[in-house]
Design an enzyme around this catalytic site. Structure first.
Site, PDB file in Angstrom:
ATOM      1  N   ARG A  63       0.837  -1.202   0.000  1.00  0.00           N
ATOM      2  CA  ARG A  63       0.000   0.000   0.000  1.00  0.00           C
ATOM      3  C   ARG A  63       0.871   1.251   0.000  1.00  0.00           C
ATOM      4  NH1 ARG A  63      -5.150   0.725   1.466  1.00  0.00           N
ATOM      5  NH2 ARG A  63      -5.267  -1.290   2.500  1.00  0.00           N
ATOM      6  N   ARG A  89     -10.072   2.698  -1.812  1.00  0.00           N
ATOM      7  CA  ARG A  89      -8.800   2.286  -1.204  1.00  0.00           C
ATOM      8  C   ARG A  89      -8.515   3.216  -0.038  1.00  0.00           C
ATOM      9  NH1 ARG A  89      -7.394  -2.537  -3.079  1.00  0.00           N
ATOM     10  NH2 ARG A  89      -7.578  -2.614  -5.308  1.00  0.00           N
ATOM     11  N   LEU A  91      -5.908   5.372   1.835  1.00  0.00           N
ATOM     12  CA  LEU A  91      -4.614   5.974   1.504  1.00  0.00           C
ATOM     13  C   LEU A  91      -3.635   5.707   2.649  1.00  0.00           C
ATOM     14  CD1 LEU A  91      -5.859   9.430   0.177  1.00  0.00           C
ATOM     15  CD2 LEU A  91      -5.104   7.454  -1.182  1.00  0.00           C
ATOM     16  N   ASN A 105     -13.361  13.718   1.325  1.00  0.00           N
ATOM     17  CA  ASN A 105     -13.955  12.467   0.872  1.00  0.00           C
ATOM     18  C   ASN A 105     -15.460  12.576   0.970  1.00  0.00           C
ATOM     19  OD1 ASN A 105     -14.119   9.676   0.145  1.00  0.00           O
ATOM     20  ND2 ASN A 105     -14.427   9.155   2.297  1.00  0.00           N
ATOM     21  N   THR A 106     -16.149  11.917   0.066  1.00  0.00           N
ATOM     22  CA  THR A 106     -17.594  11.875   0.136  1.00  0.00           C
ATOM     23  C   THR A 106     -18.001  10.461   0.525  1.00  0.00           C
ATOM     24  OG1 THR A 106     -19.630  11.991  -1.156  1.00  0.00           O
ATOM     25  CG2 THR A 106     -17.626  11.573  -2.402  1.00  0.00           C
ATOM     26  N   HIS A 107     -18.945  10.374   1.483  1.00  0.00           N
ATOM     27  CA  HIS A 107     -19.326   9.064   2.018  1.00  0.00           C
ATOM     28  C   HIS A 107     -20.850   8.935   2.031  1.00  0.00           C
ATOM     29  CE1 HIS A 107     -18.792   5.390   4.310  1.00  0.00           C
ATOM     30  NE2 HIS A 107     -19.746   5.806   5.125  1.00  0.00           N
ATOM     31  N   SER A 134     -22.311  12.396   3.588  1.00  0.00           N
ATOM     32  CA  SER A 134     -21.389  13.242   4.371  1.00  0.00           C
ATOM     33  C   SER A 134     -20.167  13.588   3.531  1.00  0.00           C
ATOM     34  CB  SER A 134     -20.916  12.483   5.621  1.00  0.00           C
ATOM     35  OG  SER A 134     -22.011  11.994   6.379  1.00  0.00           O
ATOM     36  N   ASP A 139      -8.571  12.142   7.356  1.00  0.00           N
ATOM     37  CA  ASP A 139      -7.407  12.039   8.255  1.00  0.00           C
ATOM     38  C   ASP A 139      -6.957  10.586   8.224  1.00  0.00           C
ATOM     39  OD1 ASP A 139      -9.308  12.035  11.418  1.00  0.00           O
ATOM     40  OD2 ASP A 139      -9.097  10.530   9.813  1.00  0.00           O
ATOM     41  N   GLY A 141      -7.776   8.161  10.016  1.00  0.00           N
ATOM     42  CA  GLY A 141      -8.766   7.155  10.408  1.00  0.00           C
ATOM     43  C   GLY A 141      -9.567   6.739   9.187  1.00  0.00           C
ATOM     44  N   ASP A 143     -12.897   7.184   7.578  1.00  0.00           N
ATOM     45  CA  ASP A 143     -14.134   7.991   7.611  1.00  0.00           C
ATOM     46  C   ASP A 143     -14.356   8.635   8.980  1.00  0.00           C
ATOM     47  OD1 ASP A 143     -15.663   5.424   5.604  1.00  0.00           O
ATOM     48  OD2 ASP A 143     -14.704   7.297   4.952  1.00  0.00           O
TER      49      ASP A 143
END
Ligand code: GRF
Length: 192
Positions: A63, A89, A91, A105-107, A134, A139, A141, A143
């Protein structure tokens, strides 16, 4: 504001950003699209004449090595913002640390409810009567980053995962475009 968007899938959220970005009045430009695989959504970049790149996850031993190669490709474009829009994925820390907080990020859930790769499926499995969309700052973590904006989406009886996801995506698209606009207009992600 120059943006690089990273995808893995159909890129419907990407398309919404490309459409907004095509408007000369919109204060942000998608300058490149990246993917970790041959993502169908790369066709949207092609359609809008936007350069794209693929850094195949499967081509790297780890990774971390994949992340370093991805970061190199991203930095070619000197983006002011990197948008994860269906990148499936995680990061590596080195990439998040290099890009944060200019990394969102979009979740498809109402975080902190239902984080992770199957937020829509998990909401259904939990019998939730509402879920959401959301937009967060990424960061290290999963999400867990600061929530920039989120909105509730109803779950209807008999919803399949696809039907619920298709109800969530338009909300995601609207929130994502609005968030990019707000960032271009000065929203300070470091303050969240
Ligand atoms: C979006 O719902 C995104 O939040 C999730 O995967 C989906 C990607 O959809 N991570 P698309 O590729 O933008 O159509």
């Amino acid at each position: 504001l120059n943006i690089v968007v990273l995808i893995s899938g159909t890129g419907s959220n990407l398309r919404a950003l490309l459409e907004a970005s095509a408007d000369a009045e919109f204060p942000a430009r998608v300058v490149a699209v990246g993917a970790d695989r041959e993502a169908d959504g790369l066709a949207h970049a092609e359609a809008f004449g936007i350069p794209s790149f693929i850094v195949p996850y499967s081509s790297f031993a780890s990774r971390e090595e994949w992340g370093e190669a991805l970061l190199e490709q991203i930095q070619v474009w000197s983006p002011g913002l990197v948008v994860l829009s269906g990148l499936m994925r995680l990061l590596p820390r080195s990439v998040v640390d290099a890009l944060a907080p200019h990394l969102i990020n979009t979740h498809p859930a109402y975080l902190p409810e239902f984080p992770g790769a199957h937020g829509v499926r998990d909401a259904l499995a939990a019998g939730a009567t509402q879920t959401g969309a959301s937009i967060i700052v990424v960061d290290n973590g999963v999400d867990q980053g600061p929530i920039i904006v989120q909105e509730r989406v109803p779950v209807l009886p008999g919803d399949t995962e696809h039907e619920l996801h298709e109800r969530i995506k338009p909300v995601e698209r609207r929130l994502l475009v609005q968030t990019v606009l707000d960032i271009a207009n000065g929203l300070d992600l470091a303050s969240l």
